[in-house]
Each structure stands twice: as C-alpha cells, then as structure tokens.
Design a protein around this motif. Structure first.
Motif, PDB file in Angstrom:
ATOM      1  N   ALA A  27      53.271  39.338  41.038  1.00 20.06           N
ATOM      2  CA  ALA A  27      52.955  39.897  39.785  1.00 20.06           C
ATOM      3  C   ALA A  27      51.345  38.904  39.520  1.00 20.06           C
ATOM      4  O   ALA A  27      50.967  38.180  39.414  1.00 20.06           O
ATOM      5  CB  ALA A  27      54.307  39.589  38.705  1.00 20.06           C
ATOM      6  N   GLY A  28      50.934  39.533  38.410  1.00 15.99           N
ATOM      7  CA  GLY A  28      49.710  38.926  38.164  1.00 15.99           C
ATOM      8  C   GLY A  28      49.052  38.958  38.439  1.00 15.99           C
ATOM      9  O   GLY A  28      48.282  39.545  39.751  1.00 15.99           O
ATOM     10  N   SER A  29      48.456  37.405  38.794  1.00 11.10           N
ATOM     11  CA  SER A  29      47.327  37.116  39.589  1.00 11.10           C
ATOM     12  C   SER A  29      47.250  35.814  40.609  1.00 11.10           C
ATOM     13  O   SER A  29      47.967  35.696  39.974  1.00 11.10           O
ATOM     14  CB  SER A  29      46.160  37.302  38.915  1.00 11.10           C
ATOM     15  N   GLU A  30      46.533  35.802  41.240  1.00 21.52           N
ATOM     16  CA  GLU A  30      46.875  35.275  42.141  1.00 21.52           C
ATOM     17  C   GLU A  30      44.905  34.218  41.996  1.00 21.52           C
ATOM     18  O   GLU A  30      44.286  34.677  41.901  1.00 21.52           O
ATOM     19  CB  GLU A  30      47.371  35.640  43.838  1.00 21.52           C
ATOM     20  N   GLU A  31      45.114  32.811  42.799  1.00 22.28           N
ATOM     21  CA  GLU A  31      44.013  31.895  42.412  1.00 22.28           C
ATOM     22  C   GLU A  31      43.213  32.397  44.042  1.00 22.28           C
ATOM     23  O   GLU A  31      43.723  32.508  45.011  1.00 22.28           O
ATOM     24  CB  GLU A  31      44.231  31.027  42.001  1.00 22.28           C
ATOM     25  N   SER A  32      42.458  32.951  44.656  1.00 27.00           N
ATOM     26  CA  SER A  32      41.838  32.770  45.379  1.00 27.00           C
ATOM     27  C   SER A  32      40.787  32.488  45.658  1.00 27.00           C
ATOM     28  O   SER A  32      39.363  32.451  45.153  1.00 27.00           O
ATOM     29  CB  SER A  32      41.229  34.336  45.660  1.00 27.00           C
ATOM     30  N   GLY A  33      40.753  30.968  46.399  1.00 30.03           N
ATOM     31  CA  GLY A  33      39.877  29.900  46.411  1.00 30.03           C
ATOM     32  C   GLY A  33      39.793  29.042  45.062  1.00 30.03           C
ATOM     33  O   GLY A  33      40.597  28.819  44.666  1.00 30.03           O
ATOM     34  N   SER A  34      38.480  28.901  45.234  1.00 34.54           N
ATOM     35  CA  SER A  34      38.235  28.401  43.650  1.00 34.54           C
ATOM     36  C   SER A  34      38.372  29.227  42.135  1.00 34.54           C
ATOM     37  O   SER A  34      38.334  29.301  41.400  1.00 34.54           O
ATOM     38  CB  SER A  34      37.386  27.139  43.636  1.00 34.54           C
ATOM     39  N   LYS A  35      38.153  30.599  42.925  1.00 27.11           N
ATOM     40  CA  LYS A  35      38.518  31.535  42.139  1.00 27.11           C
ATOM     41  C   LYS A  35      39.324  32.019  41.813  1.00 27.11           C
ATOM     42  O   LYS A  35      40.287  32.551  41.784  1.00 27.11           O
ATOM     43  CB  LYS A  35      37.539  32.481  42.705  1.00 27.11           C
ATOM     44  N   LYS A  36      39.864  32.898  40.270  1.00 28.06           N
ATOM     45  CA  LYS A  36      39.974  32.800  39.584  1.00 28.06           C
ATOM     46  C   LYS A  36      39.836  34.715  39.346  1.00 28.06           C
ATOM     47  O   LYS A  36      38.075  34.789  38.820  1.00 28.06           O
ATOM     48  CB  LYS A  36      40.394  32.158  38.433  1.00 28.06           C
ATOM     49  N   THR A  37      41.222  35.064  39.232  1.00 22.93           N
ATOM     50  CA  THR A  37      40.754  36.703  38.868  1.00 22.93           C
ATOM     51  C   THR A  37      41.681  37.128  38.189  1.00 22.93           C
ATOM     52  O   THR A  37      42.969  37.336  37.383  1.00 22.93           O
ATOM     53  CB  THR A  37      41.812  37.431  40.269  1.00 22.93           C
ATOM     54  N   ILE A  38      40.969  37.764  37.068  1.00 20.96           N
ATOM     55  CA  ILE A  38      41.532  38.419  35.942  1.00 20.96           C
ATOM     56  C   ILE A  38      41.985  40.239  36.641  1.00 20.96           C
ATOM     57  O   ILE A  38      40.838  40.668  36.869  1.00 20.96           O
ATOM     58  CB  ILE A  38      40.992  38.533  34.912  1.00 20.96           C
ATOM     59  N   LYS A  39      42.765  40.674  36.588  1.00 18.38           N
ATOM     60  CA  LYS A  39      43.105  41.535  36.547  1.00 18.38           C
ATOM     61  C   LYS A  39      43.059  43.021  35.181  1.00 18.38           C
ATOM     62  O   LYS A  39      43.911  42.536  34.583  1.00 18.38           O
ATOM     63  CB  LYS A  39      45.078  42.539  37.355  1.00 18.38           C
ATOM     64  N   PHE A  40      42.918  43.832  35.472  1.00 19.85           N
ATOM     65  CA  PHE A  40      42.156  44.762  34.111  1.00 19.85           C
ATOM     66  C   PHE A  40      42.349  46.519  34.365  1.00 19.85           C
ATOM     67  O   PHE A  40      41.676  46.393  35.558  1.00 19.85           O
ATOM     68  CB  PHE A  40      40.612  44.388  33.705  1.00 19.85           C
ATOM     69  N   MET A  41      42.539  46.849  33.679  1.00 21.15           N
ATOM     70  CA  MET A  41      43.157  47.935  33.896  1.00 21.15           C
ATOM     71  C   MET A  41      42.825  48.720  33.251  1.00 21.15           C
ATOM     72  O   MET A  41      43.241  48.846  31.787  1.00 21.15           O
ATOM     73  CB  MET A  41      45.312  48.693  33.857  1.00 21.15           C
ATOM     74  N   HIS A  42      41.888  49.959  32.921  1.00 23.54           N
ATOM     75  CA  HIS A  42      40.979  50.823  32.008  1.00 23.54           C
ATOM     76  C   HIS A  42      41.760  52.005  31.902  1.00 23.54           C
ATOM     77  O   HIS A  42      41.654  53.058  33.349  1.00 23.54           O
ATOM     78  CB  HIS A  42      40.337  50.226  31.742  1.00 23.54           C
ATOM     79  N   LEU A  43      40.871  52.826  30.955  1.00 20.18           N
ATOM     80  CA  LEU A  43      41.710  54.459  31.090  1.00 20.18           C
ATOM     81  C   LEU A  43      40.435  55.542  31.415  1.00 20.18           C
ATOM     82  O   LEU A  43      40.545  55.992  30.511  1.00 20.18           O
ATOM     83  CB  LEU A  43      42.429  54.835  29.776  1.00 20.18           C
ATOM     84  N   TRP A  44      38.762  54.928  31.565  1.00 20.28           N
ATOM     85  CA  TRP A  44      38.113  55.055  31.748  1.00 20.28           C
ATOM     86  C   TRP A  44      37.514  55.971  32.516  1.00 20.28           C
ATOM     87  O   TRP A  44      36.652  55.089  33.492  1.00 20.28           O
ATOM     88  CB  TRP A  44      37.220  54.529  30.753  1.00 20.28           C
ATOM     89  N   PRO A  45      37.395  56.803  34.026  1.00 23.36           N
ATOM     90  CA  PRO A  45      37.654  56.862  35.243  1.00 23.36           C
ATOM     91  C   PRO A  45      36.078  57.263  35.278  1.00 23.36           C
ATOM     92  O   PRO A  45      35.068  57.981  34.012  1.00 23.36           O
ATOM     93  CB  PRO A  45      38.582  58.741  35.272  1.00 23.36           C
ATOM     94  N   ALA A  46      35.149  57.420  36.568  1.00 18.37           N
ATOM     95  CA  ALA A  46      33.503  57.510  35.965  1.00 18.37           C
ATOM     96  C   ALA A  46      33.243  59.079  36.000  1.00 18.37           C
ATOM     97  O   ALA A  46      32.745  59.640  35.081  1.00 18.37           O
ATOM     98  CB  ALA A  46      33.259  57.067  37.055  1.00 18.37           C
ATOM     99  N   GLY A  47      34.934  59.279  36.491  1.00 19.68           N
ATOM    100  CA  GLY A  47      34.571  61.630  36.569  1.00 19.68           C
ATOM    101  C   GLY A  47      34.604  61.976  34.423  1.00 19.68           C
ATOM    102  O   GLY A  47      33.356  62.655  34.415  1.00 19.68           O
ATOM    103  N   SER A  48      35.231  61.874  34.521  1.00 16.71           N
ATOM    104  CA  SER A  48      36.066  62.344  32.655  1.00 16.71           C
ATOM    105  C   SER A  48      35.234  61.406  31.639  1.00 16.71           C
ATOM    106  O   SER A  48      35.079  61.508  30.895  1.00 16.71           O
ATOM    107  CB  SER A  48      36.965  62.632  32.543  1.00 16.71           C
TER     108      SER A  48
END
Lengths: 433, 292
Positions: A27-48
């Motif tokens: 769940a959530g996010s994991e740290e890959s190496g020293s880099k932290k990852t923010i998971k971000f979900m939004h609702l504006w697809p490139a199409g519409s």
C-alpha cells in the motif's frame, strides 16, 4: 480417501494464498534507493482535459527539478472511473499519497474513516490568505481542513445576445422582468431556458437561487446544517416559484428526461435563450474553437435577478470549489506530499485560468492576466460577491443529497407539492441528526 | 485417454481451475454480500454489525417494492414477448425465401453494446429532435409526449428497447431448436393431412418444449436483475419512475454510500431470482418427457 482430502485442502489453500497475494500489493508508496516516490492520482486525462493535463505535467516537472530526491508517480483516470476507484482503494486502505477529492458531504466519510490527513499546517504561513474566502472552508470538517481547492465556480445565467436583441429584451434586474422575458420568448416560440434535468443538480441550481433571493443567503445553508429548518416558509415559496416557471413553459420540452449535455445543446445551437450553469462553461463561450465564433461573440451572462420583497441580494452566488487535493493519512511520505500539494496549489493558481480557462480557488489579479472579456467580467463579479452558497447536493451527506435530487426532479415534474417538498427534505435531514 | 480420465487426481486437476474461478469470482462475493448485508457500512469506514436491521428496513421500504413491481412488469413483458419470438422463428424455420437474411436482421441488435443501444434510443426518444416525435409531428400530432420525462410513460418507453435488444437472442435459440426437429416427423404429419398451424402447435412446439422452458427462466430472471439500459437512458428517473431493483441497489450503495443496505438489496434480489427460477421449473415440469 482421507489423504486425498488433505491434498485437495492443501491445493485450495495454496490457490487462496496466490489469490490474496495478487491483491496484497504494497500500500501507499515505497522508497526506491534514496529517492522517495509520491503516488499521485488525478482525473484530467490528456484526451478529454488536455490543458489541465499539460499543466499538471508541467508542475510535476518543476517540482521534481526543485526536489531532486523526490519522484512523482502519476495515475490518471476519467472523472467517473476516478470516483469509483477512489472508493475501492479506500475500502482496502490503498489510497495514493496525493489525490483529488470533492468538498463537504463527499469528503465526510473519508475524514471519518481517518483516511485523509489535516492540511492546517500547510495553510499556515500565508497560503490561506491567497485563497478566495469560503473556498478552503468547504473542505473543513470540525475546524480542520482536509483538502486544498483547485477550482472555484459560480453559476451565472448565460444568455444569447442575438435572441435578446431580436425580441428587444434587456438583461433583467428583477425577477418580474425575468418573468416577462420568459413570457415574451415563449410567445415567440423560442424555448426561454435550456435545462437537462436528468442529472438533477442542474434543476437544483434554479431552486437554490430562488431560495437565496427569497429567503436570503443563510436560510438554505442553515436548513442543511440544522441550525434552521427546511420548513422555513421561504423555502416552500422558492419551490412554488420553480413550479410557476415550469407551468409558464420556461424550460425546453422534456427536460426531465434530458441529460445536462443534451439540455446544454439546446442553448449552444440557439434553440434556447438562457442557460444557468457553472463558470466551467466559460471556455465553450470564449476560447473553444469547436464552437462557432458567431455564437461565442453573442454569449453573455447576467446575475440571477432579485425577487421583490425577498431578502437576497444580487451579488450572492451559488457555486463552490470543484475538486481539491488531499494527502493520505497513511502515506509514508507525508511531509513530501504536503510540500507537493502546497507547491501544486501555488503553481496551479498562476497557470490555471490563462492556460486552461479554469478559475482557480486562489485569487486572480485581473489586471495582470490576458483573458477574454467574459472571463474578466466573471472574475470581477467574483471579487464583488457578498456570499457564496455551496451547491446543495455537495453540502448534504450522500443519502440526503439523493433525496434532495430526486425531490428536485419531482418538483420540476409537478409531481410533488411545495409543502411536501420541504417536508420530505426536513424528514431526511432530521433523520441524519 | 479413458485411463487418464478415470484417475481421480487428474479429474481434480482439470476441474480445479474453473471451480476455483467460479468460487472466487461468484460464490465468495455472494457470501460477502450476504455478510455486508448484515452491517451498517458506508463503504469506507468501520462496519457495524446490526443483524437483520437492513432486511427489516427493506421489507418496509415502499420505494424498494415500487422498483420490484417495475422489475416484475418487465419480467411479464419479456415472458409474453417470447410468444412473438416463437412465432417469428417458426415462420423463419419454415422454408420461406430470405429466411437467412431475416434471421440476421433480427440478430443484429444483440451484437450491439448496451450503451450503443441506449444512445441510439435516446436519439429516437429525444423530445424535440427525435425520430419518433418528428414522425408524430409530421402526422399532425400537436404535442407529442416527452417519452423519457413523463413518469407515466417512461417505464414502457424503456421496455421497448430492452425487449428489442434481446429479440435476436431468443429467435436464434428457437430457430436452432426448430431446425433440429427431424424433417421426417413433419413430413409424416403432412402426409396425414395436418395443416401448417397444426404442425406448429402439436408437433413443433411440444418437441422444443424444453428449450422454451429454459428461455422462460432466462427471460424472467434476466428481467428481474436488469440494469444496463435503465442506468444509461434514464438513471431510474424521473424520481424513480423507471427505477428497477438492480438500479435501486446501485443508487443506494454507490450514490447514497449505504453499502450495507445496498448489499442487503443485492442478496434479496438473488433470493428472489432463485425462488422465481424454482417456481417456474415447478410450474412447467412435464409429466413425461417427449422425445423424437
């Protein structure tokens, strides 16, 4: 036999483990190496939603450049799918670190379930003052703010200048003048108002304005937050006025079976003269190349007229913030996520209106930006506004909102008496107390 | 091969994947639904056990019974429409010219996606620009109804595309069943002087009775749990005038955030479908099986 049953059990268990293993992703996010990852979900697809999508990408790029040890991972879904996925993810506690939410009633179950984190500390230090008053409050529950609004919408009545000119009509200041316009248009065979009430919240806008102009800015809000009662006479009076409009054939034919888009097309192709809708329609009336230039030049707007003897004033608006950003309570990169949200809101405010035509919830200096006149006018009205009443179905909890919306449809269909209309609202609201 | 298939372990191995899928995707969710139905749950926060409270509310819920009535009406209409499909198939299966062509014509609606059908019929029913009202207007009808906005008409207006959607499916089933009847039987009847009507009524229909029973169950149960066109075309509106049980369940669970109650409706719907299936089988049970 006994042994066989054992083998079978073992097999079943093994499969069960495999199956659960599939869904038991981290769940959530994991740290890959020293880099932290923010998971971000939004609702504006490139199409519409191309413009919004580009701005989001741009902001993320800037953020990553300024914070080299943080990576933003994006997932994009279309509006309805987004709503469904958020619900599924939250029931299994797998929300992204940052995502979009809606205000008030929608927000409540998430906050009660302890899924969103308070953003009060982000708002400290001046950020709060950059928002238009009343916008962050829509995301507050029990004094804590759980979302930062990105959009702000108010609902003017758009009108077709050409049709108005043809029948010598002028923008109405009072409701009486408005009724005369409706009658004139009707007599000349033009549908006065475009409405698609299958979606129900579209009709709710009309009711809300009438309630505001008759009973003043607080009566509806107080009825919903239980400081007042829905059986206030002005709320029944507003319902009566709605039915008077319906009886006067003010709306296009068959509106209760038409979606908002179908209703809108009556206005966009010049069959109907007026259309009450949120300011999110502004791009269609100004910059959208797919709409004929001639139509866009003829589009104007006016404020909902005042009702004689009513308590509301003309600068009170129905509207509210659209989507806002939340940070997940269970995020492993909460600090970085908060930073990201703050960064996003600031950058968004600078770009949204000029690039995507979206009015941000942060204040816009109309002197400094290049915009079509219609935008400038709306933004100026916004700065003059005395009150902003949040959309009724957003203010209410989900189940009361369903009752409200269904009753709106009945009211417009002349199937419920104004008195029963308010009574059933009161009952639904009282049940939730 | 025989030896392999008689090995119990092999049988288990072959049956297992399908069995697990069905258990995992159908039976487990059913049990979960039954379990959620006993909870007060908004779909997000904690669940609270409330026993049969949801079902008690359900029994007293007037709106639910109204939607149940709508579903029941749809089931009756679907079952009745089977008669028409049967007649059409008998004609098609007789040796008429262009039978193949007509069979394909009837089948096409079935190949369309539900949402496409919904969009098509939304255009037909449009109150001002729709084909239907334009046509009525040209016949001099002054104020044709707004089909999907009038609570008295909307339910029937929406039944038409639903029945139309499945016509091809049933015609295809009947057609195949009728084609299976040995030609010699019909030939013999004809020699004995039976008319076409008698052949249809006394020979063809009794011989495909088993298929007809299956289609009745399919049509009735399919109608009781029907959802798609209603969801897309009217969303159950105006104010519940075209709401059916499945769309009511969806609205309660996903719009009203009442997953407990929604699950209770879902489980109750399942029980209704099971009972109805059992009833139909009971009522149509043959005294003796007719074979060729």
């Amino acid at each position: 036999m006994f042994r066989k049953a054992h083998t079978l059990m073992a097999l079943l268990l093994a499969f069960a483990l495999v199956l659960t293993g599939c869904s038991g992703k981290e769940a959530g996010s994991e740290e890959s190496g020293s880099k932290k990852t923010i998971k971000f979900m939004h609702l504006w697809p490139a199409g519409s939603s191309k413009q919004q999508n580009l701005i989001v990408q741009d902001i993320i790029k800037q953020f990553e450049a300024e914070n080299p040890d943080v990576k933003v991972e994006v997932e994009v879904l279309e509006n309805e799918q987004y709503k469904n996925k958020i619900k599924v993810l939250s029931s299994s506690n797998e929300l992204p670190d940052v995502g979009f939410t809606w205000a008030a009633g929608y927000l409540q179950p998430f906050v009660k379930g302890g899924l969103f984190t308070s953003l009060d500390d982000v708002l400290e230090g001046g950020l709060k003052d950059s928002f238009v008053p009343g916008t962050t409050e829509a995301y507050a529950i029990d004094g804590k703010t759980y979302g930062l609004p990105l959009e702000l919408n108010i609902a003017p009545i758009y009108y077709n200048k050409e049709i108005f000119k043809k029948y010598n009509l002028e923008v109405p200041k009072t409701y009486e003048e408005f009724e005369t316009i409706v009658k004139t248009l009707k007599d000349n065979g033009v549908a006065p108002i475009a409405l698609g009430n299958k979606d129900r919240w579209t009709g709710s806008l009309w009711y809300m304005y009438l309630a505001d102009r008759i009973g003043g800015p607080d009566v509806l809000t107080q009825a919903i937050n239980r400081e007042g009662s829905f059986e206030d006479p002005s709320l029944a009076e507003a319902a009566t006025e709605v039915q008077n409009l319906v009886k006067a054939d003010a709306f296009n034919k068959g509106f209760n079976g038409l979606s908002n888009d179908e209703g809108k097309s009556e206005f966009m192709n010049g069959n109907a003269a007026m259309y009450l809708m949120g300011s999110w329609e502004l791009p269609n009336l100004t910059t959208n190349e797919e709409v004929p230039q001639e139509f866009r030049d003829n589009a104007g707007f006016f404020k909902f007229p005042t009702v004689e003897g009513g308590k509301g004033d003309i600068d009170s608006w129905v509207g509210g913030p659209g989507v806002g950003m939340f940070v997940s309570e269970n995020s492993k990169v909460k600090e970085e996520s908060k930073q990201f949200v703050k960064f996003f809101v600031e950058k968004w405010g600078e770009q949204a209106v000029t690039k995507a035509g979206v009015i941000p919830a942060t204040k816009v200096d109309t002197e400094k930006v290049e915009l079509p006149q219609l935008y400038i006018d709306v933004l100026n009205e916004l700065n003059k506004s005395t009150n902003l009443t949040l959309f009724a179905d957003v203010q209410m909890s989900a189940s009361v909102a369903e009752t409200h919306l269904n009753l709106i449809q009945s009211l417009f269909g002349n199937e419920v008496k104004p008195k029963d209309f308010t009574k059933q609202h009161e009952e639904a609201l009282a049940k939730e107390e | 091969m025989e030896k392999v298939l008689s090995d119990k372990r092999i049988i288990t191995l072959y049956v297992l994947p399908g069995l697990l899928l069905i258990i995992g995707l159908i039976y487990v969710p059913i049990i979960q639904t039954a379990y959620y139905g006993l909870m007060k749950w908004d779909g997000i926060g904690a669940k609270e056990f409330i026993g049969l409270e949801n079902y008690k509310t359900l029994i007293k819920d007037d709106i639910f019974w109204k939607t149940a009535y709508h579903s029941f009406l749809l089931a009756v209409f679907s079952a009745l429409s089977l008669i028409i499909y049967l007649l059409i198939s008998i004609v098609l299966a007789g040796k008429i010219k262009g039978a193949d062509f007509f069979r394909k014509i009837y089948l096409i609606p079935m190949l369309l996606a539900s949402v496409a059908i919904a969009q098509l019929w939304l255009k037909i029913y449009h109150p001002t620009n729709g084909i239907l009202n334009t046509l009525l207007g040209s016949f001099g009808v002054d104020n044709p109804p707004s089909w999907l906005a009038d609570p008295k008409i909307v339910l029937y207006a929406i039944f038409i595309p639903i029945l139309w959607q499945y016509a091809g499916f049933y015609i295809l089933i009947y057609y195949a069943a009728l084609k299976n009847i040995p030609e010699s039987l019909i030939e013999a009847a004809r020699i004995d002087g039976a008319t076409a009507w008698q052949i249809a009524l006394k020979i063809k229909i009794p011989l495909i009775m088993n298929v007809i029973k299956v289609t009745i169950v399919l049509a009735v149960v399919g109608s009781l749990k029907y959802f798609d066109l209603i969801y897309v075309m009217t969303d159950g509106g105006p104010n519940g005038a075209s709401e059916v049980m499945a769309s009511y369940m969806y609205h309660k669970a996903f719009r009203g955030f009442d997953f407990g109650y929604g699950s209770a409706i879902g489980f109750f719907l399942l029980v209704i479908c099971l009972v109805v299936t059992w009833l139909i089988r009971k009522l149509t049970a043959a005294k003796e099986e007719i074979t060729y």
